[in-house]
Write a protein that holds these residues in place. Structure first.
Motif, PDB file in Angstrom:
ATOM      1  N   TYR A 433       1.433 -32.582  -9.590  1.00 17.54           N
ATOM      2  CA  TYR A 433       2.568 -31.827  -9.837  1.00 17.54           C
ATOM      3  C   TYR A 433       2.718 -30.645  -9.149  1.00 17.54           C
ATOM      4  CZ  TYR A 433       4.420 -35.243 -13.061  1.00 17.54           C
ATOM      5  OH  TYR A 433       4.691 -36.331 -13.796  1.00 17.54           O
ATOM      6  N   GLN A 434       3.472 -29.984  -8.685  1.00 20.47           N
ATOM      7  CA  GLN A 434       3.738 -28.637  -8.107  1.00 20.47           C
ATOM      8  C   GLN A 434       4.533 -27.405  -8.929  1.00 20.47           C
ATOM      9  OE1 GLN A 434       5.469 -28.667  -4.009  1.00 20.47           O
ATOM     10  NE2 GLN A 434       6.307 -30.586  -4.501  1.00 20.47           N
ATOM     11  N   ALA A 435       5.287 -28.087  -9.767  1.00 19.49           N
ATOM     12  CA  ALA A 435       6.066 -27.413 -10.674  1.00 19.49           C
ATOM     13  C   ALA A 435       6.288 -27.956 -11.909  1.00 19.49           C
ATOM     14  CB  ALA A 435       7.534 -27.238 -10.008  1.00 19.49           C
ATOM     15  N   ASP A 436       7.226 -27.410 -12.894  1.00 24.13           N
ATOM     16  CA  ASP A 436       7.185 -27.995 -14.185  1.00 24.13           C
ATOM     17  C   ASP A 436       7.298 -29.423 -14.437  1.00 24.13           C
ATOM     18  OD1 ASP A 436       7.604 -28.603 -17.036  1.00 24.13           O
ATOM     19  OD2 ASP A 436       9.064 -26.866 -17.054  1.00 24.13           O
ATOM     20  N   ARG A 437       6.205 -30.185 -14.904  1.00 28.15           N
ATOM     21  CA  ARG A 437       6.575 -31.449 -14.695  1.00 28.15           C
ATOM     22  C   ARG A 437       7.618 -32.277 -15.838  1.00 28.15           C
ATOM     23  NH1 ARG A 437       1.294 -34.811 -16.683  1.00 28.15           N
ATOM     24  NH2 ARG A 437       0.156 -32.983 -15.750  1.00 28.15           N
ATOM     25  N   VAL A 453      -3.039 -23.467  -4.355  1.00 29.07           N
ATOM     26  CA  VAL A 453      -3.350 -23.851  -2.776  1.00 29.07           C
ATOM     27  C   VAL A 453      -3.691 -22.547  -1.816  1.00 29.07           C
ATOM     28  CG1 VAL A 453      -2.556 -25.134  -0.788  1.00 29.07           C
ATOM     29  CG2 VAL A 453      -1.781 -26.074  -3.099  1.00 29.07           C
ATOM     30  N   TYR A 454      -2.689 -21.590  -2.082  1.00 34.44           N
ATOM     31  CA  TYR A 454      -2.891 -20.375  -1.298  1.00 34.44           C
ATOM     32  C   TYR A 454      -4.244 -19.557  -1.693  1.00 34.44           C
ATOM     33  CZ  TYR A 454      -1.601 -16.478   2.103  1.00 34.44           C
ATOM     34  OH  TYR A 454      -1.517 -15.746   2.906  1.00 34.44           O
ATOM     35  N   SER A 455      -4.430 -19.805  -2.755  1.00 34.70           N
ATOM     36  CA  SER A 455      -5.668 -19.063  -3.012  1.00 34.70           C
ATOM     37  C   SER A 455      -7.066 -19.629  -2.711  1.00 34.70           C
ATOM     38  CB  SER A 455      -5.763 -18.670  -4.707  1.00 34.70           C
ATOM     39  OG  SER A 455      -5.938 -20.087  -5.230  1.00 34.70           O
ATOM     40  N   TYR A 456      -6.710 -20.809  -2.134  1.00 33.75           N
ATOM     41  CA  TYR A 456      -8.164 -21.521  -2.047  1.00 33.75           C
ATOM     42  C   TYR A 456      -8.854 -20.885  -0.647  1.00 33.75           C
ATOM     43  CZ  TYR A 456     -11.371 -25.212  -1.204  1.00 33.75           C
ATOM     44  OH  TYR A 456     -12.608 -25.793  -1.208  1.00 33.75           O
ATOM     45  N   GLU A 457     -10.201 -20.834  -1.331  1.00 31.46           N
ATOM     46  CA  GLU A 457     -11.385 -20.204  -0.108  1.00 31.46           C
ATOM     47  C   GLU A 457     -12.340 -21.442   0.285  1.00 31.46           C
ATOM     48  OE1 GLU A 457     -11.143 -17.511   1.267  1.00 31.46           O
ATOM     49  OE2 GLU A 457      -9.798 -16.356   0.074  1.00 31.46           O
ATOM     50  N   GLY A 476      -5.585 -31.147   3.164  1.00 32.92           N
ATOM     51  CA  GLY A 476      -4.559 -31.793   2.096  1.00 32.92           C
ATOM     52  C   GLY A 476      -4.651 -33.139   2.099  1.00 32.92           C
ATOM     53  N   ASN A 477      -4.855 -33.694   0.753  1.00 33.16           N
ATOM     54  CA  ASN A 477      -4.598 -35.236   0.646  1.00 33.16           C
ATOM     55  C   ASN A 477      -3.421 -35.542   0.076  1.00 33.16           C
ATOM     56  OD1 ASN A 477      -7.217 -35.464   1.766  1.00 33.16           O
ATOM     57  ND2 ASN A 477      -8.462 -35.521  -0.331  1.00 33.16           N
ATOM     58  N   VAL A 478      -2.893 -36.787   0.814  1.00 35.03           N
ATOM     59  CA  VAL A 478      -1.641 -37.286   0.150  1.00 35.03           C
ATOM     60  C   VAL A 478      -1.546 -38.639  -0.185  1.00 35.03           C
ATOM     61  CG1 VAL A 478       0.785 -37.340   0.720  1.00 35.03           C
ATOM     62  CG2 VAL A 478      -0.555 -35.590   1.629  1.00 35.03           C
ATOM     63  N   MET A 492       6.536 -33.466  -1.613  1.00 32.83           N
ATOM     64  CA  MET A 492       5.121 -33.106  -2.026  1.00 32.83           C
ATOM     65  C   MET A 492       4.518 -32.211  -1.094  1.00 32.83           C
ATOM     66  SD  MET A 492       5.451 -34.437  -5.044  1.00 32.83           S
ATOM     67  CE  MET A 492       3.805 -34.821  -5.911  1.00 32.83           C
ATOM     68  N   VAL A 493       4.634 -32.445   0.161  1.00 31.34           N
ATOM     69  CA  VAL A 493       3.788 -31.858   1.000  1.00 31.34           C
ATOM     70  C   VAL A 493       4.448 -30.248   1.465  1.00 31.34           C
ATOM     71  CG1 VAL A 493       2.662 -33.473   2.126  1.00 31.34           C
ATOM     72  CG2 VAL A 493       4.419 -32.675   3.206  1.00 31.34           C
ATOM     73  N   LEU A 494       5.618 -30.234   1.111  1.00 35.14           N
ATOM     74  CA  LEU A 494       6.364 -28.827   1.619  1.00 35.14           C
ATOM     75  C   LEU A 494       6.773 -28.158   0.351  1.00 35.14           C
ATOM     76  CD1 LEU A 494       8.626 -30.114   4.770  1.00 35.14           C
ATOM     77  CD2 LEU A 494       6.545 -28.572   4.746  1.00 35.14           C
ATOM     78  N   PRO A 495       6.440 -26.701   0.165  1.00 30.48           N
ATOM     79  CA  PRO A 495       5.684 -25.992   1.252  1.00 30.48           C
ATOM     80  C   PRO A 495       4.131 -26.057   0.925  1.00 30.48           C
ATOM     81  CG  PRO A 495       6.704 -24.685  -0.633  1.00 30.48           C
ATOM     82  CD  PRO A 495       6.845 -26.063  -1.063  1.00 30.48           C
ATOM     83  N   ARG A 496       3.582 -26.812   0.170  1.00 34.68           N
ATOM     84  CA  ARG A 496       2.115 -26.822  -0.032  1.00 34.68           C
ATOM     85  C   ARG A 496       1.201 -26.650   1.324  1.00 34.68           C
ATOM     86  NH1 ARG A 496       0.996 -30.012  -5.614  1.00 34.68           N
ATOM     87  NH2 ARG A 496       2.421 -31.897  -4.524  1.00 34.68           N
ATOM     88  N   MET A 497       1.788 -27.585   2.116  1.00 33.95           N
ATOM     89  CA  MET A 497       0.952 -27.626   3.455  1.00 33.95           C
ATOM     90  C   MET A 497       0.902 -26.191   4.260  1.00 33.95           C
ATOM     91  SD  MET A 497       2.577 -30.346   5.998  1.00 33.95           S
ATOM     92  CE  MET A 497       1.831 -30.148   7.459  1.00 33.95           C
ATOM     93  N   ALA A 498       2.004 -25.536   4.013  1.00 38.73           N
ATOM     94  CA  ALA A 498       2.226 -24.419   4.687  1.00 38.73           C
ATOM     95  C   ALA A 498       1.070 -23.383   4.325  1.00 38.73           C
ATOM     96  CB  ALA A 498       3.729 -23.830   4.503  1.00 38.73           C
ATOM     97  N   ALA A 499       1.089 -23.566   2.891  1.00 39.66           N
ATOM     98  CA  ALA A 499       0.072 -22.676   2.242  1.00 39.66           C
ATOM     99  C   ALA A 499      -1.426 -22.904   2.903  1.00 39.66           C
ATOM    100  CB  ALA A 499      -0.095 -22.606   0.875  1.00 39.66           C
ATOM    101  N   LEU A 500      -1.667 -24.180   2.821  1.00 41.46           N
ATOM    102  CA  LEU A 500      -3.143 -24.576   3.288  1.00 41.46           C
ATOM    103  C   LEU A 500      -3.401 -24.097   4.592  1.00 41.46           C
ATOM    104  CD1 LEU A 500      -5.483 -26.427   2.298  1.00 41.46           C
ATOM    105  CD2 LEU A 500      -4.603 -28.185   3.399  1.00 41.46           C
ATOM    106  N   SER A 501      -2.221 -24.106   5.411  1.00 39.26           N
ATOM    107  CA  SER A 501      -2.386 -23.742   6.879  1.00 39.26           C
ATOM    108  C   SER A 501      -2.832 -22.408   7.119  1.00 39.26           C
ATOM    109  CB  SER A 501      -1.205 -24.001   7.677  1.00 39.26           C
ATOM    110  OG  SER A 501      -0.323 -22.975   7.490  1.00 39.26           O
TER     111      SER A 501
END
Ligand code: ACM
Ligand code: ZN
Length: 540
Positions: A433-437, A453-457, A476-478, A492-501
């Motif tokens: 989930y990326q928001a309130d389930r 996702v953005y905070s990942y190092e 990123g795994n889907v 599910m990938v947008l916008p999280r893959m933008a953060a991972l980029s």
């Protein structure tokens, strides 16, 4: 022509007002390493040509860029192969392997009043320069009722932080049309990912044609029905409808070429020894019990896996031979995750292998299995990637570890002088989930927000500087158990893959700036026809 004076005035107004741009107005994701804005503007119109030197890859890139601009703005830019002529107004792509200023994937993009120059030492760099230019155009000033788009003059110098920037797609739990796989690859290109990890075989379906084993397409690609709702729902319900499909070898070639044209390598994953029930359904002699087996209709981990008898190795080597012909990638992913050992414990053939090879237990048997496959692939000039379970029972000598059960696998691999790719469930699983389930469409579980996702190092603190070089990047795994349609994968990938980029590309991340940019990117998604989660800032 009565409107001409008004139009000219408006044009002059836009030109003069445009020049108050600031660096933060350039909405490029991933954020380039350096941007300097200057006080003028370049005006795009149909007179702008894309010029490139004599190079096949650059010709493809120029055409792709021209298509992107046409599809987004209806603006037709001609492409032209030229020698070193930059006398007219246009875009000039320049390639020179002697450019010491640029790393392999780096580039510079200079927009002046009358010309745009992209320089790089390889076609990878020039491709990323064009992607940045496309994003600048998307945020440019469109002059009403004209084909003119005004962009600021600027200088960008850019290169990625990590050499491996991946997105994965499971096409087994649910399958997606070739056209969608291409649309997904376009998204990877837009965000400067360089690797598409294509998860092609599973318990619930085998999705790649293998000529030597036609039953993989006839039998392994089809399941008789599919679980409805969540796995945890009681009682479990099924839809009663056969489901399946596979990619022909021609389609696979088409996708590999499509990705290569976008500077993306496709890494195929052929799972072993676990997640192999679909293959066993067609070739039951490859299991420990001999079957019969059925292609799985629900999710999870299954006890029946490939037996370690010789026949299995012969089968897998033949499969991989065809796979290697289709995929030119350095790496072949051989899975290795979630392989229960119960069948091996009770199988005389497997126990004989343990004795013959002097192995301690079934974990060492798994290691033997993976090492044999590695030897085979190495002998064909390829390297293996496996999920972090391949550490158990001893790592194959040249293996790269994909760390998914947290970061420990990546740390252990790096400390043993092996390469690792980080894809921990906590930050990189986009099936969460990326928001309130309570209000989101069904997902597998978890809670992985955009900010998380953005905070990942990717480089764990516990590694030395030298060990840190073993961390090639992140992915990123889907997994698509709960993603039945292309639209839902996009969501599910947008916008999280933008953060991972930005995690994998940008050295100096800035969450506030990213947050600001992401709303502009929502407009791009609308323009490019992608579905997305427009409320990624919920905290529960
Ligand atoms: C995995 O998620 N089983 C690699
Ligand atoms: Zn066995």
């Amino acid at each position: 022509m009565k409107t001409a004076p008004f139009f000219i005035l408006l044009f002059l107004f836009v030109i003069s007002s445009c020049c108050r741009y600031e660096t933060d107005d350039v909405m490029i994701i991933p954020q380039p390493q350096q941007i300097e804005i200057s006080n003028s503007a370049f005006v795009f119109d149909s007179g702008v040509e894309i010029n490139y030197p004599n190079n096949e890859e650059l010709a493809v890139q120029a055409t792709y860029f021209s298509e992107l601009v046409f599809n987004s703005f209806g603006l037709k830019l001609e492409t032209k192969q030229i020698e070193d002529n930059n006398s007219h107004r246009g875009i000039f792509i320049k390639l020179n392997s002697d450019y010491e200023d640029f790393a392999d994937e780096g580039y510079s993009l200079i927009i002046e009043k009358n010309k745009i120059v992209i320089e790089a030492s390889s076609p990878k760099g020039s491709f990323y320069g064009l992607q940045s230019l496309y994003q600048i155009l998307l945020s440019g000033n469109r002059i009403d009722d004209s084909d003119k788009i005004v962009v600021p003059t600027l200088e960008i110098t850019d290169e990625p932080l990590f050499p491996y920037r991946g997105m994965h797609l499971d096409v087994c739990r649910h399958m997606f049309p070739v056209e969608f796989v291409k649309k997904y690859i376009d998204l990877l290109a837009f965000y400067k990912f360089n690797t598409f990890h294509w998860h092609l075989t599973e318990d619930q379906g085998w999705r790649i044609e293998i000529k030597k084993y036609p039953k993989l397409a006839e039998i392994s690609s089809m399941r008789k029905e599919t679980l409805i709702g969540h796995y945890g729902d009681k009682p479990q319900k099924f839809d009663g409808k056969p489901y399946g499909g596979y990619y022909t070898q021609d389609e696979v070639r088409e996708i590999v070429k499509y990705a290569a044209d976008r500077q993306i390598t496709v890494i195929p994953e052929i799972e072993m020894p676990g997640h192999s029930l679909a293959a066993l359904a067609a070739y039951p002699e490859l299991g420990c019990t001999g079957g019969p087996y059925e292609v799985a209709t629900k999710w999870g981990v299954f006890e029946d896996i490939y037996c370690t008898k010789e026949q299995t190795f012969e089968f897998l080597e033949n499969v991989l031979l065809e796979v290697m012909e289709l995929f030119p990638s350095k790496y072949i992913h051989i899975g290795g995750d979630e392989a229960p050992k119960s069948r091996w414990k009770e199988c005389s053939a497997c126990q004989d292998v343990i004795v013959r090879e002097g192995l301690k237990d079934e974990h060492e048997l798994q290691s033997y299995f993976i090492q044999r496959m590695e030897k085979y692939l190495n002998s064909h000039g390829r390297s293996i990637i496996g999920w972090d379970e391949i550490l158990e029972g001893g790592l194959a000598p040249n293996a790269t570890v994909m760390s998914w059960r947290g970061t420990e696998g990546g740390i252990a691999a790096a400390k043993q002088d092996h390469d690792a790719i980080m894809t921990p469930g906590s930050h990189c699983y986009f099936d969460h989930y990326q928001a309130d389930r309570k209000t989101e469409p069904i997902a597998i579980g978890g809670f992985t927000t955009l900010e998380k996702v953005y905070s990942y190092e990717p480089v764990p603190d516990s590694l030395t500087n030298e060990e840190a070089l073993r961390i090639l990047g992140a992915q990123g795994n889907v997994w698509t158990e709960y993603m039945e349609t292309p639209e839902y994968v996009e969501y599910m990938v947008l916008p999280r893959m933008a953060a991972l980029s930005e995690v994998t590309w940008t050295g100096d991340k800035n969450w506030d700036l990213f947050k600001n940019k992401i709303f502009t990117h929502f407009e791009y998604y609308d323009r490019m026809g992608y579905n997305y989660c427009d409320h990624p800032f919920e905290t529960k």
